[in-house]
Design a protein around this motif. Sequence first.
Motif, mmCIF file in Angstrom:
data_model
loop_
_atom_site.group_PDB
_atom_site.id
_atom_site.type_symbol
_atom_site.label_atom_id
_atom_site.label_comp_id
_atom_site.label_asym_id
_atom_site.label_seq_id
_atom_site.Cartn_x
_atom_site.Cartn_y
_atom_site.Cartn_z
ATOM 1 N N LYS A 202 -74.062 -6.572 118.182
ATOM 2 C CA LYS A 202 -73.566 -7.268 116.993
ATOM 3 C C LYS A 202 -72.063 -7.120 116.803
ATOM 4 C CE LYS A 202 -77.627 -7.607 114.019
ATOM 5 N NZ LYS A 202 -78.122 -7.396 112.637
ATOM 6 N N LYS A 203 -71.489 -6.102 117.408
ATOM 7 C CA LYS A 203 -70.053 -5.912 117.279
ATOM 8 C C LYS A 203 -69.339 -7.056 117.981
ATOM 9 C CE LYS A 203 -66.318 -2.609 118.094
ATOM 10 N NZ LYS A 203 -65.940 -1.295 118.698
ATOM 11 N N GLN A 204 -68.492 -7.751 117.245
ATOM 12 C CA GLN A 204 -67.790 -8.887 117.833
ATOM 13 C C GLN A 204 -66.312 -8.855 117.492
ATOM 14 O OE1 GLN A 204 -66.616 -10.924 115.347
ATOM 15 N NE2 GLN A 204 -67.978 -10.370 113.692
ATOM 16 N N GLN A 205 -65.553 -9.608 118.262
ATOM 17 C CA GLN A 205 -64.128 -9.774 118.019
ATOM 18 C C GLN A 205 -63.849 -11.269 117.899
ATOM 19 O OE1 GLN A 205 -63.083 -7.401 121.613
ATOM 20 N NE2 GLN A 205 -61.768 -6.242 120.236
ATOM 21 N N HIS A 206 -62.684 -11.605 117.376
ATOM 22 C CA HIS A 206 -62.389 -13.028 117.239
ATOM 23 C C HIS A 206 -60.896 -13.296 117.359
ATOM 24 C CE1 HIS A 206 -61.717 -11.735 112.994
ATOM 25 N NE2 HIS A 206 -60.746 -12.641 113.058
ATOM 26 N N THR A 207 -60.599 -14.543 117.652
ATOM 27 C CA THR A 207 -59.223 -15.020 117.627
ATOM 28 C C THR A 207 -59.147 -16.183 116.646
ATOM 29 O OG1 THR A 207 -57.370 -15.858 118.949
ATOM 30 C CG2 THR A 207 -59.552 -16.619 119.560
ATOM 31 N N VAL A 208 -58.100 -16.209 115.852
ATOM 32 C CA VAL A 208 -57.899 -17.283 114.873
ATOM 33 C C VAL A 208 -57.215 -18.460 115.565
ATOM 34 C CG1 VAL A 208 -56.747 -17.944 112.722
ATOM 35 C CG2 VAL A 208 -57.729 -15.648 112.953
#
Length: 289
Positions: free
Chosen positions: A84-90
């Motif tokens: 469930k741990k996620q990262q993101h880019t805007v």
Amino acid sequence: MKAFLKKLSYLLPILILIGFYACKPAKQSYSSPKVYDFNHPEKFIMPESLHEISGIAFYKGKSDTIYSIQDEEGRLYRQAWGNKKQQHTVFGKKGDYEDLAILNETVIILRSDGTLFTFPFTEAIQPKAGKIKEWADILPDGEYESIYADQQTNQVYLLCKNCKGDKKKQTMSGFIFTYNPAKKELIASGNFSMDLSELVTSGQILKTGLKASALTKDPHSGDWYILSSVNKLLLVAGPDWKVKSVYRLNSSIFAQPEGIAFDNQMNLYISNEGDELSSGNILKFKRKP
């Protein structure tokens, strides 16, 4: 009289049960494409940030990382399956983002008004993506939720969920663009139309149309897999866009199917937006030997 009443007391529960099952509607049957079992998926529950997950994709079919978007924030998420741990880019402001595709080294994101956003895949690991290009007014007015990018031909396919004239003609419009990676240009390369009249006549879809919510292609057969969340079905069409088969989806498994993709092992993934009772999720269907 007492003996009769005694017998009746024994029979009454049985009669009630018979009446209940006689009045109970027949159980809906759900079929699956022959190489998948839609009744027994592997389910990955999304974190709260992806409660409204609306599109999924893989980089060159590699299933170690799932890339996804949700339909309110201009963010491209990435996470490992089951983690469930996620990262993101805007990549943009708040908006109604519906689907995405990763075309070799380029990320393409579709907004519901038909606007596309492209940026290099290398930017997907940055907190904020750079080198973003916005493509507005390249599609007819309408509502769009489905995009697919062909890695071999560099062609990008888009289906219209709601376009003028489609309802009256009982068709669904589609548009093709070719992406030039050297010049980073999208070039209009034609359009097509799917005939939905038989599906409307047979009652398999609503008179308002298919209302496509996601699109992908079987890289081996060339068949198109088209999701419709509104109609709760998966439609399979041939390379010529002629309907081959339709599969009704079980709403208890497919709450709101909005994303679809194959990995390089030909496993099929379908994402579902969450609602008041359930979280967003991604379902994995392993390809049968």
